[in-house]
Design a protein around this motif. Structure first.
Motif, PDB file in Angstrom:
ATOM      1  N   UNK A   1       8.211  -0.731 -12.138  1.00 34.71           N
ATOM      2  CA  UNK A   1       8.386  -1.404 -13.432  1.00 34.71           C
ATOM      3  C   UNK A   1       9.743  -2.097 -13.490  1.00 34.71           C
ATOM      4  N   UNK A   2      10.778  -1.407 -13.025  1.00 39.01           N
ATOM      5  CA  UNK A   2      12.122  -1.981 -12.995  1.00 39.01           C
ATOM      6  C   UNK A   2      12.175  -3.204 -12.088  1.00 39.01           C
ATOM      7  N   UNK A   3      11.561  -3.113 -10.910  1.00 41.08           N
ATOM      8  CA  UNK A   3      11.570  -4.229  -9.964  1.00 41.08           C
ATOM      9  C   UNK A   3      10.904  -5.468 -10.554  1.00 41.08           C
TER      10      UNK A   3
ATOM     11  N   UNK B   1      13.403   9.859 -10.520  1.00 39.33           N
ATOM     12  CA  UNK B   1      12.727   8.765 -11.214  1.00 39.33           C
ATOM     13  C   UNK B   1      11.313   8.632 -10.644  1.00 39.33           C
ATOM     14  N   UNK B   2      10.315   8.396 -11.481  1.00 44.03           N
ATOM     15  CA  UNK B   2       8.964   8.168 -10.962  1.00 44.03           C
ATOM     16  C   UNK B   2       8.875   6.849 -10.185  1.00 44.03           C
ATOM     17  N   UNK B   3       8.057   6.852  -9.149  1.00 43.35           N
ATOM     18  CA  UNK B   3       7.840   5.616  -8.398  1.00 43.35           C
ATOM     19  C   UNK B   3       7.307   4.507  -9.307  1.00 43.35           C
TER      20      UNK B   3
ATOM     21  N   UNK C   1       0.815  -1.208   0.000  1.00 44.07           N
ATOM     22  CA  UNK C   1       0.000   0.000   0.000  1.00 44.07           C
ATOM     23  C   UNK C   1       0.852   1.262   0.000  1.00 44.07           C
ATOM     24  N   UNK C   2       2.178   1.107  -0.072  1.00 42.42           N
ATOM     25  CA  UNK C   2       3.078   2.253  -0.065  1.00 42.42           C
ATOM     26  C   UNK C   2       3.207   2.892  -1.431  1.00 42.42           C
ATOM     27  N   UNK C   3       4.062   3.915  -1.512  1.00 39.06           N
ATOM     28  CA  UNK C   3       4.210   4.665  -2.753  1.00 39.06           C
ATOM     29  C   UNK C   3       4.674   3.820  -3.916  1.00 39.06           C
ATOM     30  N   UNK C   4       5.681   2.995  -3.712  1.00 43.56           N
ATOM     31  CA  UNK C   4       6.152   2.091  -4.757  1.00 43.56           C
ATOM     32  C   UNK C   4       5.340   0.801  -4.747  1.00 43.56           C
ATOM     33  N   UNK C   5       4.996   0.309  -3.573  1.00 41.69           N
ATOM     34  CA  UNK C   5       4.268  -0.942  -3.465  1.00 41.69           C
ATOM     35  C   UNK C   5       2.941  -0.944  -4.196  1.00 41.69           C
TER      36      UNK C   5
ATOM     37  N   UNK D   1       2.205   0.732  -6.895  1.00 38.75           N
ATOM     38  CA  UNK D   1       2.503   0.577  -8.326  1.00 38.75           C
ATOM     39  C   UNK D   1       2.896  -0.863  -8.639  1.00 38.75           C
ATOM     40  N   UNK D   2       3.687  -1.470  -7.757  1.00 37.22           N
ATOM     41  CA  UNK D   2       4.044  -2.876  -7.941  1.00 37.22           C
ATOM     42  C   UNK D   2       2.791  -3.740  -8.039  1.00 37.22           C
ATOM     43  N   UNK D   3       1.873  -3.517  -7.127  1.00 41.84           N
ATOM     44  CA  UNK D   3       0.647  -4.304  -7.086  1.00 41.84           C
ATOM     45  C   UNK D   3      -0.143  -4.155  -8.384  1.00 41.84           C
TER      46      UNK D   3
END
Length: 224
Positions: free
Chosen positions: A204-206, A197-199, A9-13, A15-17
């Motif tokens: 996307x990289x991860x 870099x955008x979150x 639910x975090x800033x990067x998380x 987006x990952x989801x």
């Protein structure tokens, strides 16, 4: 792939989801408060877990049969400094309990030059230009000393573990701009001239490195 995402639910998380679901992956999202994902895509398995006071059985169940674990864990304030290393230690323990090896975590661009117990005198970053090396980086490390040391310890935990297929993704300053997909990466050093870099691009990289065996046991810098 079966993916378990911590701090989903975090800033990067977040987006990952969303990107993982859009790509067709089978996703388990681990968050402190499941209500924070009420507006997220259907079909995601949500597990409630507080990594500050974790239940080992819950974490082990969350990573069970996962092909990979991704973590957007990091401090949201100075008061939370230490959460990345402590939380990652708990995640790694759960992974070992269930035989899961692949993990991708987010760190920060300057961490290669931050001292940790196992590396009291880290070498210079060959990707840093003069302004970054002698002005910006020392200033950042002074202001953000506690969270940076926390991330350095987290990286050391993975690097010295020996039995995990880890990748550390190191972004510079994060923004909330939309996904570009045109970011640059570098192994073992910062991206030359890369300051933001955008979150969404970090996420996307991860996800991308999961398909890149050459990134295993590597620190990958990412920047636009």
């Amino acid at each position: 792939m079966r993916l378990t995402i911590f701090a989903a639910s975090g800033g990067i998380g977040r987006h990952l989801l969303r990107q993982a679901v859009a790509a067709g992956h089978d996703v388990t999202a681990v968050v402190r408060n499941p209500a924070s994902l009420a507006d997220e895509p259907d079909g995601v398995r949500v597990v409630a877990a507080d990594l500050a006071t974790p239940d080992p059985a819950v974490l082990a169940d969350a990573v069970d049969k996962a092909d990979a674990v991704l973590s957007g864990l990091g401090p949201r304030s100075m008061a939370e400094s230490g959460v990345a290393s402590r939380g990652t230690r708990e995640i790694v323990t759960a992974m070992r309990a269930r035989g899961v090896r692949r993990i991708v975590v987010v760190s920060a661009a300057p961490i290669s030059t931050v001292a940790a117990p196992g590396r009291p005198k880290p070498p210079p970053d060959p990707g840093e230009g003069p302004v970054m090396r002698y002005l910006a980086s020392p200033l950042l490390k002074a202001v953000l000393r506690k969270p940076y040391v926390d991330l350095a310890v987290m990286e050391e935990l993975l690097r010295d573990g020996g039995d995990l297929d880890w990748t550390v993704v190191r972004p510079p300053r994060l923004t909330d701009k939309p996904l570009t997909g045109t970011y640059r990466t570098a192994y073992g050093r910062s991206v030359r001239g890369g300051t933001v870099v955008p979150r969404a691009d970090v996420a996307h990289c991860m996800l991308s490195v999961l398909q890149q065996p050459e990134t295993i046991r590597q620190a990958v810098a990412v920047a636009t």
